[in-house]
Design a protein around this motif. Structure first.
Motif, PDB file in Angstrom:
ATOM      1  N   HIS A   5     -10.384 -27.838-106.471  1.00 37.63           N
ATOM      2  CA  HIS A   5      -9.015 -28.333-106.599  1.00 37.63           C
ATOM      3  C   HIS A   5      -8.647 -29.117-105.346  1.00 37.63           C
ATOM      4  N   ARG A   6      -8.003 -30.246-105.545  1.00 36.07           N
ATOM      5  CA  ARG A   6      -7.495 -31.023-104.418  1.00 36.07           C
ATOM      6  C   ARG A   6      -6.228 -30.360-103.877  1.00 36.07           C
ATOM      7  N   PRO A   7      -5.975 -30.419-102.573  1.00 33.36           N
ATOM      8  CA  PRO A   7      -4.731 -29.872-102.023  1.00 33.36           C
ATOM      9  C   PRO A   7      -3.514 -30.549-102.660  1.00 33.36           C
ATOM     10  N   GLY A   8      -2.545 -29.750-103.061  1.00 33.74           N
ATOM     11  CA  GLY A   8      -1.319 -30.267-103.664  1.00 33.74           C
ATOM     12  C   GLY A   8      -1.445 -30.656-105.119  1.00 33.74           C
ATOM     13  N   GLU A   9      -2.609 -30.403-105.718  1.00 31.44           N
ATOM     14  CA  GLU A   9      -2.836 -30.822-107.102  1.00 31.44           C
ATOM     15  C   GLU A   9      -2.254 -29.843-108.123  1.00 31.44           C
ATOM     16  N   LYS A  10      -2.614 -28.550-108.031  1.00 28.66           N
ATOM     17  CA  LYS A  10      -2.233 -27.601-109.077  1.00 28.66           C
ATOM     18  C   LYS A  10      -1.602 -26.335-108.518  1.00 28.66           C
ATOM     19  N   LEU A  11      -0.614 -25.857-109.257  1.00 28.45           N
ATOM     20  CA  LEU A  11      -0.024 -24.547-109.024  1.00 28.45           C
ATOM     21  C   LEU A  11      -0.215 -23.763-110.315  1.00 28.45           C
ATOM     22  N   PHE A  12      -0.905 -22.637-110.238  1.00 32.52           N
ATOM     23  CA  PHE A  12      -1.132 -21.788-111.402  1.00 32.52           C
ATOM     24  C   PHE A  12      -0.049 -20.716-111.436  1.00 32.52           C
ATOM     25  N   VAL A  13       0.661 -20.597-112.558  1.00 31.07           N
ATOM     26  CA  VAL A  13       1.780 -19.652-112.656  1.00 31.07           C
ATOM     27  C   VAL A  13       1.661 -18.796-113.905  1.00 31.07           C
ATOM     28  N   ASP A  14       2.147 -17.573-113.809  1.00 27.34           N
ATOM     29  CA  ASP A  14       2.189 -16.678-114.961  1.00 27.34           C
ATOM     30  C   ASP A  14       2.900 -15.389-114.554  1.00 27.34           C
ATOM     31  N   TYR A  15       3.231 -14.591-115.544  1.00 31.92           N
ATOM     32  CA  TYR A  15       3.723 -13.238-115.298  1.00 31.92           C
ATOM     33  C   TYR A  15       2.554 -12.278-115.417  1.00 31.92           C
ATOM     34  N   VAL A  35       6.739  -9.187-112.946  1.00 28.73           N
ATOM     35  CA  VAL A  35       6.156  -9.751-111.731  1.00 28.73           C
ATOM     36  C   VAL A  35       5.661 -11.168-112.019  1.00 28.73           C
ATOM     37  N   PHE A  36       6.279 -12.155-111.353  1.00 26.45           N
ATOM     38  CA  PHE A  36       5.902 -13.566-111.445  1.00 26.45           C
ATOM     39  C   PHE A  36       4.935 -13.870-110.320  1.00 26.45           C
ATOM     40  N   VAL A  37       3.852 -14.590-110.621  1.00 24.59           N
ATOM     41  CA  VAL A  37       2.859 -14.945-109.604  1.00 24.59           C
ATOM     42  C   VAL A  37       2.568 -16.440-109.689  1.00 24.59           C
ATOM     43  N   ALA A  38       2.514 -17.102-108.536  1.00 22.87           N
ATOM     44  CA  ALA A  38       2.150 -18.512-108.435  1.00 22.87           C
ATOM     45  C   ALA A  38       1.050 -18.632-107.380  1.00 22.87           C
ATOM     46  N   VAL A  39      -0.027 -19.350-107.720  1.00 21.08           N
ATOM     47  CA  VAL A  39      -1.156 -19.506-106.805  1.00 21.08           C
ATOM     48  C   VAL A  39      -1.503 -20.981-106.697  1.00 21.08           C
ATOM     49  N   TRP A  40      -1.595 -21.490-105.455  1.00 16.37           N
ATOM     50  CA  TRP A  40      -1.995 -22.872-105.211  1.00 16.37           C
ATOM     51  C   TRP A  40      -3.504 -22.954-105.350  1.00 16.37           C
ATOM     52  N   GLY A  41      -3.975 -23.905-106.162  1.00 16.27           N
ATOM     53  CA  GLY A  41      -5.389 -23.993-106.502  1.00 16.27           C
ATOM     54  C   GLY A  41      -6.324 -24.212-105.332  1.00 16.27           C
ATOM     55  N   ALA A  42      -6.007 -25.107-104.433  1.00 16.36           N
ATOM     56  CA  ALA A  42      -6.930 -25.452-103.351  1.00 16.36           C
ATOM     57  C   ALA A  42      -7.027 -24.368-102.291  1.00 16.36           C
ATOM     58  N   SER A  43      -5.929 -23.702-101.990  1.00 21.87           N
ATOM     59  CA  SER A  43      -5.900 -22.755-100.872  1.00 21.87           C
ATOM     60  C   SER A  43      -5.842 -21.296-101.301  1.00 21.87           C
ATOM     61  N   SER A  44      -5.532 -21.041-102.567  1.00 20.59           N
ATOM     62  CA  SER A  44      -5.280 -19.685-103.075  1.00 20.59           C
ATOM     63  C   SER A  44      -4.063 -19.046-102.404  1.00 20.59           C
ATOM     64  N   TYR A  45      -3.226 -19.873-101.770  1.00 23.74           N
ATOM     65  CA  TYR A  45      -1.951 -19.415-101.200  1.00 23.74           C
ATOM     66  C   TYR A  45      -1.149 -18.827-102.355  1.00 23.74           C
ATOM     67  N   THR A  46      -0.612 -17.632-102.193  1.00 22.23           N
ATOM     68  CA  THR A  46      -0.021 -16.906-103.315  1.00 22.23           C
ATOM     69  C   THR A  46       1.427 -16.530-103.053  1.00 22.23           C
ATOM     70  N   PHE A  47       2.258 -16.719-104.079  1.00 25.16           N
ATOM     71  CA  PHE A  47       3.660 -16.302-104.070  1.00 25.16           C
ATOM     72  C   PHE A  47       3.834 -15.328-105.232  1.00 25.16           C
ATOM     73  N   ALA A  48       4.501 -14.213-104.997  1.00 22.03           N
ATOM     74  CA  ALA A  48       4.789 -13.256-106.065  1.00 22.03           C
ATOM     75  C   ALA A  48       6.175 -12.682-105.847  1.00 22.03           C
ATOM     76  N   GLU A  49       6.878 -12.446-106.943  1.00 21.18           N
ATOM     77  CA  GLU A  49       8.200 -11.815-106.853  1.00 21.18           C
ATOM     78  C   GLU A  49       8.486 -11.060-108.137  1.00 21.18           C
ATOM     79  N   ALA A  50       9.381 -10.100-108.045  1.00 25.47           N
ATOM     80  CA  ALA A  50       9.816  -9.332-109.207  1.00 25.47           C
ATOM     81  C   ALA A  50      11.143  -9.884-109.715  1.00 25.47           C
ATOM     82  N   THR A  51      11.244 -10.037-111.032  1.00 18.45           N
ATOM     83  CA  THR A  51      12.485 -10.466-111.676  1.00 18.45           C
ATOM     84  C   THR A  51      12.793  -9.497-112.815  1.00 18.45           C
ATOM     85  N   TRP A  52      14.028  -9.484-113.275  1.00 19.01           N
ATOM     86  CA  TRP A  52      14.414  -8.539-114.315  1.00 19.01           C
ATOM     87  C   TRP A  52      13.887  -8.906-115.694  1.00 19.01           C
TER      88      TRP A  52
END
Length: 118
Positions: A5-15, A35-52
């Motif tokens: 994956h190129r940097p800045g190309e893809k963000l993978f998202v799902d619950y 639990v929502f999770v977003a992962v940047w393809g090139a770096s595997s940098y990960t964001f996660a949060e809980a929503t109702w």
């Protein structure tokens, strides 16, 4: 199979399929959070949060907070969730990329693992 994956190309998202119990300290009431999770393809940098919920407002809010966390937008947002993927088309600066489509081998796998919406 390794994907590049190129940097800045893809963000993978799902619950995530599993929920997280949240206890109200004042009343002792237990509510289940998604639990929502977003992962940047090139770096595997990960964001996660809980929503109702997995509703549209929570879905969009989670995307906004993920992009703020990551410091900007990606070219594409990839999601397996066909029902909610259309919400991502609200942003003109980012496209959506469908995840893997369901195959015969999948059967009812999503239902048996407790996933409720996707």
């Amino acid at each position: 199979m390794r994907q590049v994956h190129r940097p800045g190309e893809k963000l993978f998202v799902d619950y995530c399929g599993a929920t997280v119990p949240v206890v109200d300290a004042g009343t002792g009431e237990v509510r289940e959070a998604q639990v929502f999770v977003a992962v940047w393809g090139a770096s595997s940098y990960t964001f996660a949060e809980a929503t109702w919920s997995q509703g549209l407002s929570d879905w969009i809010g989670s995307h906004v907070r993920a992009f703020e966390f990551g410091g900007g937008l990606t070219e594409l947002v990839a999601s397996k969730c066909l029902e909610l993927r259309h919400a991502s088309s609200l942003w003109d600066t980012s496209g959506t990329l469908p995840g893997r489509t369901k195959t015969v081998k999948d059967g009812n796998a999503r239902q048996s693992h407790g996933a409720t919406r996707c």
